[in-house]
Every structure is written in C-alpha cells, then in structure tokens.
Scaffold this active site. Sequence first.
Site, PDB file in Angstrom:
ATOM      1  N   ASP A 144     -16.601  11.233 103.510  1.00  0.00           N
ATOM      2  CA  ASP A 144     -17.610  10.914 102.511  1.00  0.00           C
ATOM      3  C   ASP A 144     -17.172   9.676 101.742  1.00  0.00           C
ATOM      4  OD1 ASP A 144     -20.199  12.291 101.455  1.00  0.00           O
ATOM      5  OD2 ASP A 144     -19.213  11.399  99.726  1.00  0.00           O
ATOM      6  N   ARG A 174     -26.091  18.614 108.603  1.00  0.00           N
ATOM      7  CA  ARG A 174     -26.703  19.946 108.513  1.00  0.00           C
ATOM      8  C   ARG A 174     -27.870  20.216 109.442  1.00  0.00           C
ATOM      9  NH1 ARG A 174     -27.200  19.124 102.364  1.00  0.00           N
ATOM     10  NH2 ARG A 174     -27.275  17.077 103.311  1.00  0.00           N
ATOM     11  N   ARG A 180     -18.805  24.186 109.033  1.00  0.00           N
ATOM     12  CA  ARG A 180     -18.718  24.056 107.576  1.00  0.00           C
ATOM     13  C   ARG A 180     -18.494  25.426 106.930  1.00  0.00           C
ATOM     14  NH1 ARG A 180     -20.869  24.276 102.772  1.00  0.00           N
ATOM     15  NH2 ARG A 180     -21.090  22.445 101.432  1.00  0.00           N
ATOM     16  N   ARG A 208     -25.522   9.787 109.277  1.00  0.00           N
ATOM     17  CA  ARG A 208     -25.432  11.251 109.138  1.00  0.00           C
ATOM     18  C   ARG A 208     -25.692  11.971 110.466  1.00  0.00           C
ATOM     19  NH1 ARG A 208     -25.676  13.153 103.482  1.00  0.00           N
ATOM     20  NH2 ARG A 208     -24.617  11.438 102.479  1.00  0.00           N
ATOM     21  N   TYR A 222     -21.655   6.823  90.935  1.00  0.00           N
ATOM     22  CA  TYR A 222     -21.267   8.247  90.878  1.00  0.00           C
ATOM     23  C   TYR A 222     -20.175   8.478  89.839  1.00  0.00           C
ATOM     24  CZ  TYR A 222     -24.121   9.094  94.992  1.00  0.00           C
ATOM     25  OH  TYR A 222     -25.179   9.206  95.851  1.00  0.00           O
TER      26      TYR A 222
HETATM   27  O1  CP3 Z   1     -22.363  11.441 110.155  1.00  0.00           O
HETATM   28  C1  CP3 Z   1     -22.116  10.579 109.284  1.00  0.00           C
HETATM   29  O2  CP3 Z   1     -22.925   9.709 108.946  1.00  0.00           O
HETATM   30  C2  CP3 Z   1     -20.718  10.558 108.688  1.00  0.00           C
HETATM   31  C3  CP3 Z   1     -20.509  11.280 107.502  1.00  0.00           C
HETATM   32  C4  CP3 Z   1     -21.019  10.841 106.139  1.00  0.00           C
HETATM   33  C5  CP3 Z   1     -21.219  11.786 105.102  1.00  0.00           C
HETATM   34  N1  CP3 Z   1     -21.503  11.109 103.950  1.00  0.00           N
HETATM   35  C6  CP3 Z   1     -21.091  13.241 105.260  1.00  0.00           C
HETATM   36  C7  CP3 Z   1     -21.761  14.121 104.300  1.00  0.00           C
HETATM   37  C8  CP3 Z   1     -21.273   9.575 105.594  1.00  0.00           C
HETATM   38  C9  CP3 Z   1     -21.268   8.215 106.270  1.00  0.00           C
HETATM   39  C10 CP3 Z   1     -21.579   9.759 104.211  1.00  0.00           C
HETATM   40  C11 CP3 Z   1     -21.834   8.659 103.275  1.00  0.00           C
HETATM   41  C12 CP3 Z   1     -22.355   8.948 101.927  1.00  0.00           C
HETATM   42  N2  CP3 Z   1     -22.025   9.985 101.102  1.00  0.00           N
HETATM   43  C13 CP3 Z   1     -23.251   8.123 101.218  1.00  0.00           C
HETATM   44  C14 CP3 Z   1     -23.797   6.797 101.691  1.00  0.00           C
HETATM   45  C15 CP3 Z   1     -24.892   6.969 102.671  1.00  0.00           C
HETATM   46  C16 CP3 Z   1     -26.154   7.539 102.062  1.00  0.00           C
HETATM   47  O3  CP3 Z   1     -26.496   8.659 102.464  1.00  0.00           O
HETATM   48  O4  CP3 Z   1     -26.764   6.871 101.249  1.00  0.00           O
HETATM   49  C17 CP3 Z   1     -23.483   8.714  99.957  1.00  0.00           C
HETATM   50  C18 CP3 Z   1     -24.395   8.193  98.861  1.00  0.00           C
HETATM   51  C19 CP3 Z   1     -22.686   9.892  99.898  1.00  0.00           C
HETATM   52  C20 CP3 Z   1     -22.527  10.824  98.751  1.00  0.00           C
HETATM   53  C21 CP3 Z   1     -22.976  12.177  99.099  1.00  0.00           C
HETATM   54  N3  CP3 Z   1     -22.319  13.011  99.961  1.00  0.00           N
HETATM   55  C22 CP3 Z   1     -24.112  12.849  98.615  1.00  0.00           C
HETATM   56  C23 CP3 Z   1     -25.133  12.271  97.638  1.00  0.00           C
HETATM   57  C24 CP3 Z   1     -24.121  14.114  99.203  1.00  0.00           C
HETATM   58  C25 CP3 Z   1     -25.064  15.233  98.914  1.00  0.00           C
HETATM   59  C26 CP3 Z   1     -26.419  14.967  99.467  1.00  0.00           C
HETATM   60  C27 CP3 Z   1     -26.509  15.541 100.834  1.00  0.00           C
HETATM   61  O5  CP3 Z   1     -26.949  14.838 101.752  1.00  0.00           O
HETATM   62  O6  CP3 Z   1     -26.155  16.723 100.927  1.00  0.00           O
HETATM   63  C28 CP3 Z   1     -23.005  14.188 100.084  1.00  0.00           C
HETATM   64  C29 CP3 Z   1     -22.592  15.337 100.928  1.00  0.00           C
HETATM   65  C30 CP3 Z   1     -22.432  15.083 102.392  1.00  0.00           C
HETATM   66  N4  CP3 Z   1     -21.738  14.040 102.931  1.00  0.00           N
HETATM   67  C31 CP3 Z   1     -22.930  15.899 103.451  1.00  0.00           C
HETATM   68  C32 CP3 Z   1     -22.510  15.299 104.647  1.00  0.00           C
HETATM   69  C33 CP3 Z   1     -22.748  15.802 106.054  1.00  0.00           C
HETATM   70  C34 CP3 Z   1     -23.687  17.210 103.289  1.00  0.00           C
HETATM   71  C35 CP3 Z   1     -22.829  18.179 102.579  1.00  0.00           C
HETATM   72  C36 CP3 Z   1     -22.708  19.538 103.189  1.00  0.00           C
HETATM   73  O7  CP3 Z   1     -22.437  19.686 104.384  1.00  0.00           O
HETATM   74  O8  CP3 Z   1     -22.852  20.463 102.394  1.00  0.00           O
END
Ligand code: CP3
Length: 353
Positions: free
Chosen positions: A75, A29, A38, A25, A151
């Site tokens: 994602d 944010r 965003r 990540r 999910y």
């Molecule tokens: O920078 C990076 O690592 C690349 C981008 C990336 C995102 N999601 C962007 C994202 C990666 C590699 C992921 C993987 C992901 N997504 C996982 C596996 C890794 C982990 O964290 O366990 C999972 C379980 C998800 C599913 C997911 N996506 C969730 C549960 C959420 C909401 C929780 C949260 O952190 O907000 C997301 C949203 C998400 N994916 C965001 C980002 C930057 C935040 C959303 C936003 O900007 O509003």
Amino acid sequence: MIHNDTFLRALRREPTPYTPIWLMRQAGRYLPEYNATRTQAGSFMALAGNPALATEVTLQPLARFPLDAAILFSDILTIPDAMGLGLSFAENEGPRFAKTTRDEAAINAIAVPDMAKLRYVFDAVAQIKRALKGSVPLIGFAGSPFTLACYMIEGGASPGFANVRRMAHARPDLLHRLVATNALAVTAYLNEQIAAGADAVMIFDTWGGLLNHDAFQRMSLATMRDVVAGLATASDGSTIPSIVFVKGGGAWLTQIAGIGASAVGLDWTVDMAAARRGVGSRVALQGNLDPEVLMTDRDTVVREASKVLHAAGPAPGHIFNLGHGIVPGTPPENVAALVEAVHRISRETRAPP
Ligand code: CP3
C-alpha cells in the site's frame, strides 16, 4: 531475462505485437481467493506485512488472467506508517492513522524513516521476483509526496481533504516542508524496491487533482519531478521506467509528461486521442477505461475497451489499464473478457492487411 517484456517495450515506446494490459488493484477484493488469504492473515496490514502472503496475492490475478505485468501487493501508506503515524485499516472503512501531522510541531517531527522499517516491502519484492521466474515484469510503487501528505494531515480518507487545501493556502511553507520530506522518503523507498528487483515503478498521485493550478505545481508536480530525478539506474546503467498517475490531472497532462517519467497514467475523464496529440511521442500513455465498465456486461466491456484502443491509435507506447482501481464486486469473468479483448483487438489492428 523476462519472457514477456511487452509491458517494458511499450513503456519505451517500442513496437509490440499487441497492447500490454495490467489493472490497478488487480489483486484485491473482487477475487474470492484474495478475500480468503486476507481472512487467513487477519488484517490488511498483516497481509501486506508478510512477504510470503504478499507474494501469494500478487500472483493470484496472474494465475487467472494473462496479464502483462505484476504489481507488488502493498500500500502507499506504508511510508507514513514507518514514520510512526500508526496505520490501521478497519473493515470497509479505509485507512486510519493514530496520529496526524496537522500543525507545525507535528510536521517538524516528521523525518525520512529508516528504510529498515520497510524491509518487509523489499523482501516481498524479492520474493515476488523469484516466484515470477521471469514470466512478466514486476511493478513497484509509492504514493506521491503530496498524496501521502493528504492522508498524514487528514488522518485517513476524506471527501475533499479540506484541511490539506486550507494548509496549501494559509501555510504553504508548512505543507511544502512535509511534501519535501515525503519526496526524500519516496525516492529512497522506490530505490530500495528497484534494488530488490522491481522492473518499473509507478507513482500514484491520487489526490493531486484536488489542488488549484499553482499549488499542484509546487506541492505535487515539483516533488514528483524530484522523485523521478532521484531514481536509481539498473545495474547495466539503463534507467528504470517510471509511470506517473495523477487522478484528475487531465488539465496538466503536458506538464506531467515533462517531469522525466517514461509514462503518464490517465484517468477515464481524459480523451486518450487528445492526450496523445498533446504529449506527442515524449512519453508512453497508460489507461484509461472507466472501472465501472467492468461492473456491466461482456458486450459493453468489449465495446468500451475497443474505443480506448482506437483512441490510443497505432503508434507504439500504449499500456492498457483502467482509469483508477478495480471496484470491489467486479465479476472476474468481465476482467477475463477485457484482457482477451485487448490482446485480440490490438493484435488484429497491427496485423498487415
Ligand atoms: O493490485 C494492486 O494494485 C497492488 C496493491 C495496491 C493496494 N493499494 C492494495 C490495497 C496499490 C497499488 C495500492 C495503492 C493505494 N493505496 C492508493 C493509490 C491508488 C488509488 O487507489 O488511488 C491509495 C490512495 C491507497 C490508500 C488506500 N489503501 C485506501 C484509500 C484504501 C481503502 C480503500 C479501499 O479500496 O479499500 C486502501 C486499502 C487497500 N489497499 C486494499 C487493497 C487491496 C483493500 C483493503 C482490504 O483488503 O481490506
């Protein structure tokens, strides 16, 4: 040619002048410029779905910090979305699917999606590759077949994914059907990312650690082994390095190290030194600083990073990372301190006396 290939060398367990670092990540944010892009995009899916904006946010952390790899901005839930489940992200609420796959009829209706529906992801990979101009490698990624199923069955985030664990016990045949389809989809998806230019791929099994021993083997580990076995080779015939991360998988490290991936990602509960003793020189190890360390202060960051480096030891094959994603609210200056400390301390450790 990649100018800084330290990350790829470490994945091959070759000696490197310092320990490479990237952060799960790293685009997200905690960066004000991410939040601005965003907002401009309007929603997470509009951001991830636009290759030009996805490229912009992928590069944001690299402009600030000398990280050793970029990771595709996307994602893991793009696959179930392309399967027709209807993904959305409500502000501060996490992912939501319009449809769930909780019963036999719904699971039977799930098929490997047409990869053309995910074209925006492969276009983003190609565009990011061009924008990087060979500076650092680009990591592609996907969710594990089991984590995607979590999910899909639950319809969103869930504290313990109770419905999934019940299905694993009561209807293992159904859950297996779903993860087997997901494995085919994940393999095709990662191979398209490789074709578009990804230099390495990572599989995120965020929820595998919720399963009991037997269910983990059948539903998660075996399907990840199938994915790794199905990965395409590079145009020169070499294998594309792969990283498998199972959050909560500490009890199964030697098995995870045996599925054919180049590296195993560790969460922060694992002792890196014990992990290295356990897996020997079979795989590279990635990790595993507790992300909450970055929420403290500079001295704590440097001290705790040094502990991880020392636990990893002098043998080649360590990629520094967090044990899970960066927490929103992390001060960017602590990330800068971490990257600087990892590069400096690991260089000093390698310097001849
Ligand atoms: O920078 C990076 O690592 C690349 C981008 C990336 C995102 N999601 C962007 C994202 C990666 C590699 C992921 C993987 C992901 N997504 C996982 C596996 C890794 C982990 O964290 O366990 C999972 C379980 C998800 C599913 C997911 N996506 C969730 C549960 C959420 C909401 C929780 C949260 O952190 O907000 C997301 C949203 C998400 N994916 C965001 C980002 C930057 C935040 C959303 C936003 O900007 O509003």
